[in-house]
Design a protein around this motif. Structure first.
Motif, PDB file in Angstrom:
ATOM      1  N   GLY A 184       0.794  -1.214   0.000  1.00 16.82           N
ATOM      2  CA  GLY A 184       0.000   0.000   0.000  1.00 16.82           C
ATOM      3  C   GLY A 184       0.831   1.270   0.000  1.00 16.82           C
ATOM      4  O   GLY A 184       0.392   2.307   0.480  1.00 16.82           O
ATOM      5  N   ASN A 185       2.058   1.183  -0.515  1.00 24.49           N
ATOM      6  CA  ASN A 185       2.962   2.338  -0.575  1.00 24.49           C
ATOM      7  C   ASN A 185       3.314   2.905   0.796  1.00 24.49           C
ATOM      8  O   ASN A 185       3.707   4.058   0.913  1.00 24.49           O
ATOM      9  CB  ASN A 185       2.395   3.454  -1.459  1.00 24.49           C
ATOM     10  N   GLU A 186       3.176   2.092   1.841  1.00 26.72           N
ATOM     11  CA  GLU A 186       3.637   2.511   3.156  1.00 26.72           C
ATOM     12  C   GLU A 186       5.165   2.500   3.109  1.00 26.72           C
ATOM     13  O   GLU A 186       5.766   1.606   2.510  1.00 26.72           O
ATOM     14  CB  GLU A 186       3.126   1.538   4.217  1.00 26.72           C
ATOM     15  N   SER A 187       5.809   3.506   3.697  1.00 22.23           N
ATOM     16  CA  SER A 187       7.260   3.603   3.571  1.00 22.23           C
ATOM     17  C   SER A 187       7.912   3.944   4.913  1.00 22.23           C
ATOM     18  O   SER A 187       7.266   4.421   5.835  1.00 22.23           O
ATOM     19  CB  SER A 187       7.635   4.668   2.535  1.00 22.23           C
ATOM     20  N   CYS A 188       9.222   3.676   4.969  1.00 25.43           N
ATOM     21  CA  CYS A 188       9.969   3.894   6.201  1.00 25.43           C
ATOM     22  C   CYS A 188      11.383   4.364   5.870  1.00 25.43           C
ATOM     23  O   CYS A 188      12.043   3.792   4.994  1.00 25.43           O
ATOM     24  CB  CYS A 188      10.043   2.595   6.991  1.00 25.43           C
ATOM     25  N   THR A 223      -1.669  10.325   9.616  1.00 29.27           N
ATOM     26  CA  THR A 223      -1.167  10.269  10.991  1.00 29.27           C
ATOM     27  C   THR A 223      -1.241   8.894  11.641  1.00 29.27           C
ATOM     28  O   THR A 223      -0.763   8.724  12.765  1.00 29.27           O
ATOM     29  CB  THR A 223      -1.931  11.278  11.868  1.00 29.27           C
ATOM     30  N   GLU A 224      -1.841   7.915  10.963  1.00 30.85           N
ATOM     31  CA  GLU A 224      -1.885   6.572  11.539  1.00 30.85           C
ATOM     32  C   GLU A 224      -1.425   5.576  10.475  1.00 30.85           C
ATOM     33  O   GLU A 224      -1.494   5.856   9.292  1.00 30.85           O
ATOM     34  CB  GLU A 224      -3.292   6.213  12.033  1.00 30.85           C
ATOM     35  N   PRO A 225      -0.901   4.404  10.902  1.00 36.40           N
ATOM     36  CA  PRO A 225      -0.424   3.415   9.933  1.00 36.40           C
ATOM     37  C   PRO A 225      -1.557   2.961   9.008  1.00 36.40           C
ATOM     38  O   PRO A 225      -2.579   2.438   9.460  1.00 36.40           O
ATOM     39  CB  PRO A 225       0.074   2.255  10.805  1.00 36.40           C
ATOM     40  N   ARG A 226      -1.384   3.236   7.737  1.00 33.12           N
ATOM     41  CA  ARG A 226      -2.318   2.800   6.690  1.00 33.12           C
ATOM     42  C   ARG A 226      -1.636   3.039   5.357  1.00 33.12           C
ATOM     43  O   ARG A 226      -0.536   3.601   5.312  1.00 33.12           O
ATOM     44  CB  ARG A 226      -3.649   3.535   6.795  1.00 33.12           C
ATOM     45  N   PRO A 227      -2.221   2.607   4.230  1.00 36.58           N
ATOM     46  CA  PRO A 227      -1.563   2.814   2.941  1.00 36.58           C
ATOM     47  C   PRO A 227      -1.112   4.264   2.742  1.00 36.58           C
ATOM     48  O   PRO A 227      -1.842   5.199   3.047  1.00 36.58           O
ATOM     49  CB  PRO A 227      -2.638   2.416   1.937  1.00 36.58           C
ATOM     50  N   GLY A 228       0.133   4.407   2.279  1.00 38.85           N
ATOM     51  CA  GLY A 228       0.705   5.719   2.029  1.00 38.85           C
ATOM     52  C   GLY A 228       1.414   6.342   3.214  1.00 38.85           C
ATOM     53  O   GLY A 228       2.142   7.329   3.073  1.00 38.85           O
ATOM     54  N   CYS A 229       1.238   5.772   4.408  1.00 43.10           N
ATOM     55  CA  CYS A 229       1.842   6.333   5.615  1.00 43.10           C
ATOM     56  C   CYS A 229       3.371   6.316   5.503  1.00 43.10           C
ATOM     57  O   CYS A 229       3.952   5.358   4.999  1.00 43.10           O
ATOM     58  CB  CYS A 229       1.400   5.520   6.828  1.00 43.10           C
TER      59      CYS A 229
END
Length: 195
Positions: free
Chosen positions: A15-19, A135-141
């Motif tokens: 979901g394009n979540e990145s770190c 502001t919360e963990p979800r797709p794009g976060c």
């Protein structure tokens, strides 16, 4: 920059979540082979994954692509990425315009025949600013670690959209206020393009 390279390693998930994984400022001239050697040392470092196992470049969970900004010292960048093209190293160059896709065009430089991706930087910046609002963990976060200090975040949100008249027509442009730096935003834009 004329006296340094700024590098970032970024992880991407579903979901394009990145770190942000790692970042480094490498001092030295882009015209010097030793500067690029220090970049290799940084990129090819074996890192420990959050689950405890060690990851190196090319492993599942390791680096899958490297993008290098060719807006300054282009010939040095082309030579560097061409020598590493089989490892999915690309030269990147920004192109303004809110109507551009993230990867706007693909070409090759004339001298080294290095793969060059033209990046719609206005688009990448808009995506980043939109994702920073999550502001919360979800797709794009976007997740950050201790490598992101106050100066990093200042650079990340240093630009703003303004309306300027260009060739007699109003146009949206990203503007960097005088005295501000934006290397963190540039690295983030190109990390998104590399992904």
């Amino acid at each position: 920059q004329h006296d340094r390279l700024e590098a970032k390693v970024k992880g991407w998930g579903m979901g394009n979540e990145s770190c942000l994984i790692d970042r480094r400022i490498i001092y030295g001239s882009p015209a010097s082979d030793s500067t690029w050697k220090m970049l290799d040392d940084f990129l090819f470092t074996i890192r420990t994954h959050g689950l405890g196992f060690r990851v190196r470049y090319g492993d599942i969970g390791g680096l899958i692509a490297v993008g290098v900004d060719s807006g300054y010292a282009a010939q040095d960048v082309y030579q560097y990425v061409k020598a590493r093209s089989r490892r999915r190293f690309f030269a990147l160059k920004g192109d303004d315009g809110f109507d551009k896709r993230i990867i706007h065009r693909e070409t090759f430089d004339k001298k080294f025949r290095a793969r060059l991706l033209i990046v719609g930087v206005d688009t990448t910046k808009q995506v980043i600013y939109d994702r920073l609002k999550i502001t919360e963990p979800r797709p794009g976060c976007m997740h950050f670690n201790q490598r992101a200090d106050a100066e990093y975040f200042e650079q990340l949100v240093s630009e703003r959209i303004v309306i300027k008249r260009l060739r007699g027509h109003p146009r949206k442009v990203w503007e960097l206020p005088a005295g501000k730096r934006n290397e963190a935003l540039d690295c983030e834009s190109y990390a998104l393009a590399a992904y």
